[in-house]
Design an enzyme around this catalytic site. Structure first.
Site, PDB file in Angstrom:
ATOM      1  N   ARG A 262       0.840  -1.193   0.000  1.00 56.72           N
ATOM      2  CA  ARG A 262       0.000   0.000   0.000  1.00 56.72           C
ATOM      3  C   ARG A 262       0.877   1.244   0.000  1.00 56.72           C
ATOM      4  NH1 ARG A 262      -4.757  -1.697   4.340  1.00 56.72           N
ATOM      5  NH2 ARG A 262      -5.513  -3.485   3.158  1.00 56.72           N
ATOM      6  N   ARG A 277       2.371   0.996  10.440  1.00 53.47           N
ATOM      7  CA  ARG A 277       1.843   1.382   9.130  1.00 53.47           C
ATOM      8  C   ARG A 277       2.979   1.339   8.119  1.00 53.47           C
ATOM      9  NH1 ARG A 277      -2.916   3.988   7.962  1.00 53.47           N
ATOM     10  NH2 ARG A 277      -3.231   4.435  10.180  1.00 53.47           N
ATOM     11  N   GLU A 349      -6.635  -1.115  15.579  1.00 54.02           N
ATOM     12  CA  GLU A 349      -7.216  -2.056  14.614  1.00 54.02           C
ATOM     13  C   GLU A 349      -6.217  -3.131  14.201  1.00 54.02           C
ATOM     14  OE1 GLU A 349      -8.044  -2.395   9.942  1.00 54.02           O
ATOM     15  OE2 GLU A 349      -8.111  -0.373  10.771  1.00 54.02           O
ATOM     16  N   SER A 352     -10.320  -5.975   9.984  1.00 58.07           N
ATOM     17  CA  SER A 352     -11.607  -5.448   9.532  1.00 58.07           C
ATOM     18  C   SER A 352     -12.303  -6.565   8.768  1.00 58.07           C
ATOM     19  CB  SER A 352     -11.436  -4.237   8.608  1.00 58.07           C
ATOM     20  OG  SER A 352     -11.180  -3.065   9.339  1.00 58.07           O
ATOM     21  N   ARG A 391       0.884  -6.357  12.714  1.00 54.36           N
ATOM     22  CA  ARG A 391       0.212  -5.747  13.867  1.00 54.36           C
ATOM     23  C   ARG A 391       0.027  -6.763  14.982  1.00 54.36           C
ATOM     24  NH1 ARG A 391      -3.894  -0.872  12.188  1.00 54.36           N
ATOM     25  NH2 ARG A 391      -2.359   0.274  10.933  1.00 54.36           N
TER      26      ARG A 391
END
Length: 430
Positions: A262, A277, A349, A352, A391
């Site tokens: 990403r 991130r 988070e 999801s 994560r």
């Protein structure tokens, strides 16, 4: 992608759904284009009928020696041919306008989704576990003595730039063990089928799951025309791209461990410390393809699959329903699972899980043939992290940290680590 028939029949409902997402009413513009397109098609069909009738009369006029009528009819046939071609082109242009507009509009939220502007309006539905009380001030993952030699951001920056990490030794092995543990749990206990697929895909695959055309800046386009996947959702969901499957084949449940890429466009200044991130990371992704009547039930099941991973690792978490202002482009409803990170003293988070209805299926033309007969129907698709490996590594390190800088590792991982139980302050797996 939206069903134009639904918009024709329910313009107010459509606009109300968009309004919940902060998008202005679009039904009038959509229906105007649709009406123009249909008028062109109807006019072309009428012209074709006139041409066919005139064509039949041309020979008769020639046979009876009526040269004037013959010439008139022949000219009419030629005029209608040109008119049909023009109307067809105009209809195609309107169709392209309609498709371009529909493909940029987000999915409509389910009625049960809470309305809100951003993450502050998300609604917590449950918690599991109690955050550990420390006798010392807990550190963030990148500050721990146990990972100083095994989590190298400076060398990664030299190799590739910011937002990359070079893992080695015990940290790299723990990261690998987490991915294997997740994948094995999902395949042996949760009934998912393991898939190992490409991380480079064609443009139409990115379109199918909704990354294109609107969010191209968030991903990487290679000069050869392939796109690097932002998640295995793209690979797994597109298995049914342009396919009609039998109803008995549903549900299909997939899991894949892959690299993800990403660009993190628009996230400058957010979570720049550590590996929370990154541009390149790994995830174990879950995707389900279901019958429309079963997708909401499947959403709950998939959420539970992700929660079980954290429970096995003894990591406290909370599950929230995202509000309308925080949901992704293709989702109708999303559960976020947030792991407790003591170094940040907050939940962050880690997964999801979204149900997309037939939104992606329409973009992919993915359908199933009902067992009782009838025309094929669009499947429903769901996707979710099960979990984000990096994560999860952060959560394991921070929750297991000791005052001397070492890390105690969850019992569930011991068998994937050759019986090793902790990382010493010196960075050794013992």
């Amino acid at each position: 992608m939206h069903d134009i028939r639904f918009i024709r029949e329910n313009p107010e409902v459509f606009d109300a759904g968009l309004a919940k997402l902060g998008v202005s009413s679009m039904s009038s513009e959509i229906l105007a284009i649709d009406s123009a397109r249909r008028e062109k098609i109807t006019a072309a069909e009428a012209a074709q009928a006139e041409r066919n009738a005139a064509s039949k009369q041309v020979g008769a006029a020639k046979g009876r020696g009526d040269e004037a009528e013959f010439e008139r009819l022949r000219a009419l046939v030629a005029d209608k041919k040109a008119e049909i071609a023009r109307l067809d082109e105009e209809a195609k242009a309107e169709d392209a306008r309609l498709a371009e507009l529909l493909t940029t509009l987000p999915n409509l939220p389910l009625d049960e989704v809470p309305e809100g502007a951003d993450e502050n309006d998300n609604v917590e539905i449950r918690r599991w576990g109690t955050p550990r009380e420390f006798d010392f001030a807990p550190k963030e993952h990148y500050e721990l003595a146990a990972v100083q030699d095994g989590m190298d951001f400076e060398t990664a920056a030299k190799l590739a730039g910011s937002r990359f990490v070079l893992m080695s030794g015990a940290v790299a092995r723990l990261h690998r063990a987490l991915a294997q543990f997740m994948l094995d749990t999902h395949t042996t206990e949760h009934g998912l089928t393991e898939v190992n697929g490409p991380v480079m895909v064609r443009e139409e695959m990115m379109f199918g799951t909704g990354q294109l055309p609107k969010f191209g800046e968030d991903s990487y386009l290679l000069r050869e025309g392939w796109w690097l996947i932002p998640t295995s959702e793209v690979t797994l969901t597109n298995i049914v791209n342009d396919t009609i499957i039998e109803e008995s084949y549903l549900p299909r449940r997939y899991a894949a461990h892959s690299l993800c890429f990403r660009s993190e466009a628009g996230s400058a200044g957010r979570d720049t410390s550590g590996m929370l991130r990154q541009h390149q990371f790994e995830k174990v992704e879950m995707v389900s393809v279901t019958h429309p009547d079963k997708s909401l039930e499947e959403h709950e099941r998939m959420t539970r699959c992700a929660e079980v991973i954290l429970e096995k690792l003894d990591i406290p978490y909370r599950t929230v329903v995202l509000c309308t202002g925080d949901m992704g482009f293709g989702a109708r409803k999303t559960h976020d699972i947030e792991a407790w990170l003591p170094g940040q003293n907050s939940y962050r988070e880690i997964s999801s899980v979204s149900v997309c209805g037939d939104f992606q299926a329409r973009r992919m033309n993915a359908r199933f043939r009902p067992e009782g007969g009838g025309k094929p129907e669009f499947v429903h698709t769901l996707n979710g992290s099960g979990l984000a490996v990096g994560r999860c590594l952060i959560a394991v390190l921070e929750n297991g940290q000791q005052e001397d800088g070492s890390v105690h590792l969850p019992q569930a991982l011991h068998q994937w680590l050759g019986g090793k139980t902790r990382i010493t302050a010196a960075g050794e797996l013992v």
